[in-house]
Design a protein around this motif. Structure first.
Motif, PDB file in Angstrom:
ATOM      1  N   PHE A  35       0.824  -1.201   0.000  1.00 59.22           N
ATOM      2  CA  PHE A  35       0.000   0.000   0.000  1.00 59.22           C
ATOM      3  C   PHE A  35       0.862   1.257   0.000  1.00 59.22           C
ATOM      4  N   ALA A  36       0.311   2.300  -0.578  1.00 57.45           N
ATOM      5  CA  ALA A  36       0.921   3.627  -0.495  1.00 57.45           C
ATOM      6  C   ALA A  36       0.749   4.133   0.940  1.00 57.45           C
ATOM      7  N   GLY A  37       1.585   5.052   1.336  1.00 55.72           N
ATOM      8  CA  GLY A  37       1.448   5.648   2.655  1.00 55.72           C
ATOM      9  C   GLY A  37       2.135   4.834   3.732  1.00 55.72           C
ATOM     10  N   ASP A  38       1.875   5.214   4.965  1.00 53.98           N
ATOM     11  CA  ASP A  38       2.562   4.571   6.085  1.00 53.98           C
ATOM     12  C   ASP A  38       1.600   3.983   7.103  1.00 53.98           C
ATOM     13  N   GLY A  39       0.435   3.539   6.633  1.00 54.38           N
ATOM     14  CA  GLY A  39      -0.545   2.938   7.533  1.00 54.38           C
ATOM     15  C   GLY A  39      -0.064   1.608   8.091  1.00 54.38           C
ATOM     16  N   ARG A  40      -0.715   1.155   9.132  1.00 51.82           N
ATOM     17  CA  ARG A  40      -0.353  -0.114   9.768  1.00 51.82           C
ATOM     18  C   ARG A  40      -0.497  -1.281   8.796  1.00 51.82           C
ATOM     19  N   ASP A  41      -1.622  -1.336   8.110  1.00 54.59           N
ATOM     20  CA  ASP A  41      -1.878  -2.435   7.187  1.00 54.59           C
ATOM     21  C   ASP A  41      -1.200  -2.120   5.866  1.00 54.59           C
ATOM     22  N   ARG A  42      -0.327  -3.023   5.425  1.00 53.96           N
ATOM     23  CA  ARG A  42       0.550  -2.749   4.295  1.00 53.96           C
ATOM     24  C   ARG A  42       0.090  -3.367   2.985  1.00 53.96           C
ATOM     25  N   ASN A  43      -0.937  -4.228   3.011  1.00 53.74           N
ATOM     26  CA  ASN A  43      -1.410  -4.885   1.797  1.00 53.74           C
ATOM     27  C   ASN A  43      -2.780  -5.504   2.077  1.00 53.74           C
ATOM     28  N   VAL A  44      -3.372  -6.079   1.043  1.00 52.60           N
ATOM     29  CA  VAL A  44      -4.706  -6.685   1.180  1.00 52.60           C
ATOM     30  C   VAL A  44      -4.684  -7.781   2.233  1.00 52.60           C
ATOM     31  N   ARG A  45      -3.624  -8.570   2.259  1.00 54.96           N
ATOM     32  CA  ARG A  45      -3.526  -9.651   3.243  1.00 54.96           C
ATOM     33  C   ARG A  45      -3.637  -9.109   4.664  1.00 54.96           C
ATOM     34  N   ASP A  46      -2.947  -7.997   4.948  1.00 51.21           N
ATOM     35  CA  ASP A  46      -2.997  -7.421   6.286  1.00 51.21           C
ATOM     36  C   ASP A  46      -4.425  -7.021   6.675  1.00 51.21           C
ATOM     37  N   VAL A  47      -5.156  -6.461   5.727  1.00 55.03           N
ATOM     38  CA  VAL A  47      -6.537  -6.046   6.008  1.00 55.03           C
ATOM     39  C   VAL A  47      -7.407  -7.274   6.290  1.00 55.03           C
ATOM     40  N   VAL A  48      -7.289  -8.293   5.465  1.00 58.87           N
ATOM     41  CA  VAL A  48      -8.078  -9.513   5.654  1.00 58.87           C
ATOM     42  C   VAL A  48      -7.713 -10.170   6.986  1.00 58.87           C
ATOM     43  N   ALA A  49      -6.429 -10.194   7.306  1.00 59.70           N
ATOM     44  CA  ALA A  49      -5.982 -10.769   8.576  1.00 59.70           C
ATOM     45  C   ALA A  49      -6.561  -9.990   9.753  1.00 59.70           C
ATOM     46  N   HIS A  50      -6.575  -8.672   9.651  1.00 63.22           N
ATOM     47  CA  HIS A  50      -7.112  -7.823  10.713  1.00 63.22           C
ATOM     48  C   HIS A  50      -8.591  -8.149  10.959  1.00 63.22           C
ATOM     49  N   LEU A  51      -9.358  -8.252   9.900  1.00 65.17           N
ATOM     50  CA  LEU A  51     -10.786  -8.551  10.035  1.00 65.17           C
ATOM     51  C   LEU A  51     -10.995  -9.916  10.681  1.00 65.17           C
ATOM     52  N   HIS A  52     -10.236 -10.902  10.227  1.00 65.35           N
ATOM     53  CA  HIS A  52     -10.355 -12.249  10.800  1.00 65.35           C
ATOM     54  C   HIS A  52      -9.934 -12.250  12.265  1.00 65.35           C
ATOM     55  N   ALA A  53      -8.867 -11.554  12.583  1.00 64.72           N
ATOM     56  CA  ALA A  53      -8.376 -11.515  13.963  1.00 64.72           C
ATOM     57  C   ALA A  53      -9.422 -10.925  14.907  1.00 64.72           C
ATOM     58  N   TRP A  54     -10.150  -9.915  14.455  1.00 64.56           N
ATOM     59  CA  TRP A  54     -11.196  -9.326  15.299  1.00 64.56           C
ATOM     60  C   TRP A  54     -12.402 -10.247  15.423  1.00 64.56           C
ATOM     61  N   HIS A  55     -12.672 -11.053  14.409  1.00 68.84           N
ATOM     62  CA  HIS A  55     -13.712 -12.076  14.552  1.00 68.84           C
ATOM     63  C   HIS A  55     -13.318 -13.046  15.671  1.00 68.84           C
ATOM     64  N   ILE A  56     -12.045 -13.435  15.678  1.00 67.98           N
ATOM     65  CA  ILE A  56     -11.559 -14.368  16.700  1.00 67.98           C
ATOM     66  C   ILE A  56     -11.698 -13.747  18.084  1.00 67.98           C
ATOM     67  N   LEU A  57     -11.336 -12.467  18.206  1.00 65.28           N
ATOM     68  CA  LEU A  57     -11.486 -11.798  19.504  1.00 65.28           C
ATOM     69  C   LEU A  57     -12.943 -11.839  19.971  1.00 65.28           C
ATOM     70  N   LEU A  58     -13.864 -11.496  19.069  1.00 62.61           N
ATOM     71  CA  LEU A  58     -15.281 -11.513  19.436  1.00 62.61           C
ATOM     72  C   LEU A  58     -15.726 -12.917  19.818  1.00 62.61           C
ATOM     73  N   GLU A  59     -15.285 -13.925  19.081  1.00 61.73           N
ATOM     74  CA  GLU A  59     -15.643 -15.304  19.418  1.00 61.73           C
ATOM     75  C   GLU A  59     -15.167 -15.659  20.824  1.00 61.73           C
ATOM     76  N   ARG A  60     -13.960 -15.221  21.173  1.00 60.39           N
ATOM     77  CA  ARG A  60     -13.421 -15.499  22.516  1.00 60.39           C
ATOM     78  C   ARG A  60     -14.236 -14.783  23.587  1.00 60.39           C
ATOM     79  N   TRP A  61     -14.537 -13.499  23.344  1.00 64.80           N
ATOM     80  CA  TRP A  61     -15.336 -12.754  24.323  1.00 64.80           C
ATOM     81  C   TRP A  61     -16.661 -13.465  24.548  1.00 64.80           C
ATOM     82  N   TYR A  62     -17.294 -13.806  23.427  1.00 65.73           N
ATOM     83  CA  TYR A  62     -18.619 -14.420  23.478  1.00 65.73           C
ATOM     84  C   TYR A  62     -18.572 -15.760  24.201  1.00 65.73           C
ATOM     85  N   SER A  63     -17.613 -16.642  23.825  1.00 61.77           N
ATOM     86  CA  SER A  63     -17.586 -17.951  24.465  1.00 61.77           C
ATOM     87  C   SER A  63     -17.261 -17.859  25.935  1.00 61.77           C
TER      88      SER A  63
END
Length: 168
Positions: A35-63
C-alpha cells in the motif's frame, strides 16, 4: 444502526459481499502490492488478517462470556487505549499466512459471526444489559463493529492503499 437480528444479518452480509467483490475484482499483481502511505496495514492480506483476527477476539469474548466468564476486552493485557499496539500485534501474528488461506479463514469466521447473531433475539442483540460480559454495550454493537462496519473500513483501507478511489 438497528441491532435487530434481521438487520444485522443483512447488513453484515451486504458489507461482506462488497468487501469480497472489491478483492475479487483486483488483478492478481495488486493483491500482493504494498500500500501507499505509512498505515499499519501494508497490503490486502494485512486487512483480511485484521478482520479475521477481530472475529476471533469476538468469538473469545462471546464464548467466555456465555459461560459466565468476564472476558478481557479488547484482549488480555490491552485496554481500548492500547488499540494501536493490539492491532499491530494482531498484524504480526498473521504475517506468515497467505492471502488465499486468510480469505478462507475470513469467510469461515464471518459465517461464525452470523451464526452467533442468528442465535439471539432482537432484544438480546439491542439491550445494553442483556449480557453482563458486554458491560453495557449491546451484543449487536459488537457484532456490527466486528462485522459490517469493519468490512466497510477494510474496503476503505484497500481503496486508499491501492489508490483506487471510490470505484474499487
Amino acid at each position: 444502526m438497528d441491532y435487530t437480528h434481521s438487520e444485522l444479518l443483512a447488513r453484515n452480509d451486504a458489507e461482506f459481499a462488497e468487501l469480497l467483490a472489491l478483492i475479487d475484482a483486483l488483478p492478481q499483481d495488486r493483491l500482493d502490492e504494498e500500500f501507499a502511505g505509512d498505515g499499519r496495514d501494508r497490503n490486502v492480506r494485512d486487512v483480511v488478517a485484521h478482520l479475521h483476527a477481530w472475529h476471533i477476539l469476538l468469538e473469545r469474548w462471546y464464548s467466555d462470556g456465555t459461560v459466565g466468564g468476564s472476558p478481557e476486552i479488547p484482549a488480555e493485557g490491552y485496554s481500548w487505549r492500547d488499540l494501536a499496539a493490539l492491532n499491530e500485534e494482531l498484524r504480526q501474528q498473521w504475517q506468515d499466512t497467505g492471502l488465499a488461506e486468510l480469505l478462507a479463514l475470513l469467510r469461515a469466521s464471518h459465517e461464525a459471526l452470523q451464526a452467533m447473531v442468528a442465535l439471539h433475539t432482537d432484544a438480546q442483540l439491542a439491550e445494553p444489559d442483556a449480557f453482563a460480559w458486554t458491560k453495557g454495550t449491546p451484543l449487536g454493537e459488537f457484532a456490527w463493529e466486528c462485522g459490517g462496519n469493519h468490512y466497510a473500513w477494510g474496503r476503505g483501507v484497500i481503496r486508499d492503499g491501492l489508490a483506487l478511489g471510490d470505484r474499487g
